[in-house]
Write an enzyme that holds these catalytic residues in place. Structure first.
Site, mmCIF file in Angstrom:
data_model
loop_
_atom_site.group_PDB
_atom_site.id
_atom_site.type_symbol
_atom_site.label_atom_id
_atom_site.label_comp_id
_atom_site.label_asym_id
_atom_site.label_seq_id
_atom_site.Cartn_x
_atom_site.Cartn_y
_atom_site.Cartn_z
ATOM 1 N N TRP A 111 82.031 47.683 -49.242
ATOM 2 C CA TRP A 111 81.006 47.580 -50.290
ATOM 3 C C TRP A 111 79.854 48.542 -50.027
ATOM 4 O O TRP A 111 79.308 49.149 -50.941
ATOM 5 C CB TRP A 111 80.517 46.132 -50.332
ATOM 6 C CG TRP A 111 79.528 45.811 -51.394
ATOM 7 C CD1 TRP A 111 79.334 46.467 -52.578
ATOM 8 C CD2 TRP A 111 78.590 44.720 -51.390
ATOM 9 N NE1 TRP A 111 78.334 45.854 -53.312
ATOM 10 C CE2 TRP A 111 77.866 44.790 -52.609
ATOM 11 C CE3 TRP A 111 78.301 43.700 -50.482
ATOM 12 C CZ2 TRP A 111 76.861 43.870 -52.918
ATOM 13 C CZ3 TRP A 111 77.315 42.784 -50.806
ATOM 14 C CH2 TRP A 111 76.605 42.874 -52.008
ATOM 15 N N ARG B 84 87.462 45.635 -48.615
ATOM 16 C CA ARG B 84 87.084 46.962 -49.119
ATOM 17 C C ARG B 84 85.612 47.182 -48.764
ATOM 18 O O ARG B 84 84.827 46.223 -48.680
ATOM 19 C CB ARG B 84 87.338 47.118 -50.609
ATOM 20 C CG ARG B 84 86.578 46.186 -51.531
ATOM 21 C CD ARG B 84 86.823 46.559 -52.987
ATOM 22 N NE ARG B 84 86.180 45.652 -53.919
ATOM 23 C CZ ARG B 84 85.934 45.945 -55.191
ATOM 24 N NH1 ARG B 84 86.260 47.136 -55.672
ATOM 25 N NH2 ARG B 84 85.355 45.073 -55.993
ATOM 26 N N GLN C 20 85.897 35.163 -58.263
ATOM 27 C CA GLN C 20 85.214 36.355 -57.747
ATOM 28 C C GLN C 20 83.884 35.948 -57.102
ATOM 29 O O GLN C 20 83.114 35.178 -57.683
ATOM 30 C CB GLN C 20 84.956 37.359 -58.876
ATOM 31 C CG GLN C 20 84.294 38.644 -58.398
ATOM 32 C CD GLN C 20 84.260 39.722 -59.477
ATOM 33 O OE1 GLN C 20 84.946 39.632 -60.489
ATOM 34 N NE2 GLN C 20 83.467 40.756 -59.259
ATOM 35 N N ASP C 21 83.626 36.482 -55.881
ATOM 36 C CA ASP C 21 82.351 36.249 -55.183
ATOM 37 C C ASP C 21 82.106 34.777 -54.852
ATOM 38 O O ASP C 21 80.989 34.269 -54.991
ATOM 39 C CB ASP C 21 81.171 36.775 -56.020
ATOM 40 C CG ASP C 21 81.126 38.301 -56.091
ATOM 41 O OD1 ASP C 21 82.026 38.948 -55.517
ATOM 42 O OD2 ASP C 21 80.198 38.838 -56.716
ATOM 43 N N ASP D 14 86.712 40.064 -53.870
ATOM 44 C CA ASP D 14 85.555 40.089 -52.953
ATOM 45 C C ASP D 14 85.030 38.678 -52.693
ATOM 46 O O ASP D 14 83.820 38.439 -52.675
ATOM 47 C CB ASP D 14 84.410 40.936 -53.540
ATOM 48 C CG ASP D 14 84.841 42.347 -53.896
ATOM 49 O OD1 ASP D 14 85.791 42.855 -53.281
ATOM 50 O OD2 ASP D 14 84.224 42.943 -54.798
ATOM 51 N N GLN E 10 81.649 37.801 -61.518
ATOM 52 C CA GLN E 10 80.874 37.294 -60.377
ATOM 53 C C GLN E 10 80.407 35.860 -60.662
ATOM 54 O O GLN E 10 79.710 35.622 -61.649
ATOM 55 C CB GLN E 10 79.663 38.179 -60.097
ATOM 56 C CG GLN E 10 80.025 39.580 -59.632
ATOM 57 C CD GLN E 10 80.042 40.588 -60.769
ATOM 58 O OE1 GLN E 10 80.488 40.266 -61.872
ATOM 59 N NE2 GLN E 10 79.560 41.791 -60.519
ATOM 60 N N THR F 28 74.253 37.831 -60.375
ATOM 61 C CA THR F 28 75.149 37.301 -59.331
ATOM 62 C C THR F 28 74.451 36.310 -58.416
ATOM 63 O O THR F 28 74.954 35.214 -58.151
ATOM 64 C CB THR F 28 75.732 38.456 -58.494
ATOM 65 O OG1 THR F 28 76.435 39.355 -59.368
ATOM 66 C CG2 THR F 28 76.688 37.935 -57.440
#
Length: 565
Positions: free
Chosen positions: A470, A468, A378-379, A400, A356, A326
């Protein structure tokens, strides 16, 4: 060789700690009493009372500063041990799977960064009075919070089943201890005012020494040069300038067509002269630049600006699904302090199937982005560490897509939720605050959370959430935003239902939001829900990122307090 260098650095810290330790002339009595009071005062907020007493009881001194210095030194020792262990494991697993090799290399880099943070912390404590240490507690917590960020990021890197054994070796052998000791250091620094009382010291006993981040009557730091003031005055009064307009002459010009000094952004960044003083301006002309860029720690004060986020675009497509960790998927990474970007876009085009896939990773302290776009899935935005500010930006993604361990403030921006992959749901924020006293989290103010056009028709059936948790003390605060109807009524979901990890101490709070998605009546019970104006004020620019001490120097407008309430 790296280990030897680290050892030399640590030697300086050890000497610093030992220097002030002395026994009370009364041979106990008052000194012992004061010592006991100091330890009790500093440990009263510590999560691990036994560890706190174990670290601080041996300190035999009449200087309260030594308690802070000792806990910083103990943290340094734990990080060095972890660094050495990651180095040893790198040798042992040098010919193993690429994933393990990447994760261990990243650990070494991250722990080296942690050592730099602790060097700065040790220096501040040694060269300051206890009153100054109390005044600069936010700086200390900022650096110590980054140490936890790097410790956690190191663990994050071992993310497949085949890598868990090495992760466990590193975790039980050293990294768990780094987390515990740094958490203790954060608790102690958070309670530094308590030790002043224990030593019967008055906070106003003598004038504080010069603050490094004092600002003058124009709102600029006192150390800022006249040239930099003029430059930023032109930027802030005229908006984003193009190379040379308004009297602004960049240090480097990038153009794909050869009309600049460089054809790639990376070449321009690498032209940064050794020991450069003041701002280093890089103008990137309109174009799509397909490259991967890292601004290293030795290149502070870069101002990177383009022709607008729809015209100047830095793009990449590295992603986890194709075997990249990531942290390494980022199209653009900046590790240097005082980085500013204006009128430019950072994107990762891997799509939902890439999982990611980071567009922008930001690690340096006092980083600021104005009129920029961060586009991904994502990310998208990895707000990795330290204080970060985003204004008039467009941040888009799915899962996220704003995540990390930084102290992040996003103002006056568009948060665009995209269409995720099959069986995916959207989550705007996943914050990594892992210790009670970390000064970290994501604050979003006066922004709009909305669906992209491709999601609009299905925005009520594709589930989207604000955040959320982590990590254990995950923090996300939403102030004065317009929240669209795409956000589910419960607002927040656990990290991994149905087990609900990290919900016990998560701090997900809202104040003065509007729009159909702002109704808090059905919010998840473990969220904080609506908070008072007094509580919300803790998360406005001045209190949250110490805005007046550095944001004026960027030339970027900011709201120090509330904008509507």
């Amino acid at each position: 060789m790296q280990v030897l260098v680290v050892g030399a650095v640590i030697g300086g810290v050890v000497v610093g700690v030992g220097r002030n330790q002395k026994t009370n002339e009364n041979g106990g009595g008052e000194g012992v009493s004061t010592h006991s009071k100091a330890v009790k005062a500093l440990c009263q907020n510590a999560d691990d009372q036994n560890l706190c007493h174990e670290v601080l009881n041996p300190v035999d001194t009449s200087d309260p500063k030594d308690y802070i210095e000792t806990v910083v030194k103990t943290t340094m020792d734990s990080v060095v041990k972890a660094f050495n262990m990651s180095d040893r494991l790198s040798v042992e697993h040098g010919n193993s799977k690429p994933g393990i090799k990447m994760a261990l290399e990243d650990c070494k880099d991250l722990l080296q960064s942690a050592i730099h943070e602790l060097e700065a912390s040790g220096l501040l404590v040694r060269e300051s009075t206890i009153q100054d240490v109390n005044e600069r507690a936010s700086d200390l917590k900022n650096w110590l919070g980054a140490v936890v960020a790097y410790q956690q990021s190191c663990l994050d890197g071992f993310d497949t089943d085949g890598e868990k054994k090495v992760q466990e070796q590193l975790q039980t052998g050293s990294l768990d201890n780094v987390g515990k000791i740094t958490g203790l250091a954060l608790d102690v620094v958070s309670g530094v005012s308590n030790v002043l009382g224990a030593f019967n010291l008055n906070l106003n006993l003598k004038p504080a020494s010069r603050r490094l981040l004092e600002v003058d009557q124009e709102g600029y730091p006192t150390w800022f040069s006249a040239a930099d003031r003029k430059l930023l005055g032109q930027f802030s009064s005229k908006g984003s300038q193009h190379g040379g307009q308004g009297g602004i002459i960049p240090n480097a010009v990038v153009a794909k067509d050869g009309s600049g000094q460089y054809k790639t952004v990376l070449d321009a960044i690498n032209s940064y002269p050794k020991n450069h003083q003041g701002k280093f301006l890089i103008y990137v002309k309109a174009g799509v630049y397909d490259e991967y860029i890292t601004v290293d720690k030795k290149k502070p004060n870069i101002l990177l600006y383009g022709d607008g986020p729809t015209k100047t675009i830095i793009t990449g497509r590295k992603n986890f699904n194709e075997g990249t960790k990531t942290m390494r998927t980022a199209t653009f990474t900046t590790l240097a302090d005082d980085f500013i970007a204006k009128s430019i876009a950072f994107e990762n085009t891997a799509g939902p199937q890439g999982h990611q896939a980071v567009a922008l990773r930001v690690q340096g302290d006092r980083s600021a982005f104005f009129d920029c776009a961060m586009r991904g899935y994502q990310d998208t935005l990895y707000a990795h560490a330290h204080r970060q500010y985003y204004r008039n930006c467009e941040i888009s993604g799915t899962v996220d897509f704003i995540f990390g361990y930084a102290t992040t403030l996003i103002q006056n921006s568009k948060i665009i939720v995209r269409r995720p992959g099959p069986n995916q749901q959207n989550i705007v924020v996943a914050d990594g605050t892992d210790q009670k006293s970390m000064p970290t989290g994501v604050v979003m103010q006066n922004s709009e959370i909305m669906p992209e056009a491709a999601l609009f028709n299905d925005r009520l059936t594709v589930k989207s959430y604000l955040a959320r948790p982590w990590k254990a003390f995950s923090r996300a605060v939403f102030i004065e935003n317009v929240i669209g109807d795409l956000i589910q009524p419960e607002g927040y979901i656990p990290w991994a239902p149905p087990n609900e990890p990290n919900t016990q101490n998560a701090y997900f709070a809202e104040f003065a939001n509007t729009g159909p998605g702002a109704n808090t009546q059905s919010r998840a019970k473990w969220g904080k829900g609506l908070i008072s104006k007094t509580e919300a004020a803790k998360f406005t620019a001045e209190q949250w990122i110490q805005a007046s001490s550095w944001l004026p120097a960027t030339g970027i407008p900011f709201d120090a307090g509330f904008t509507k309430a």
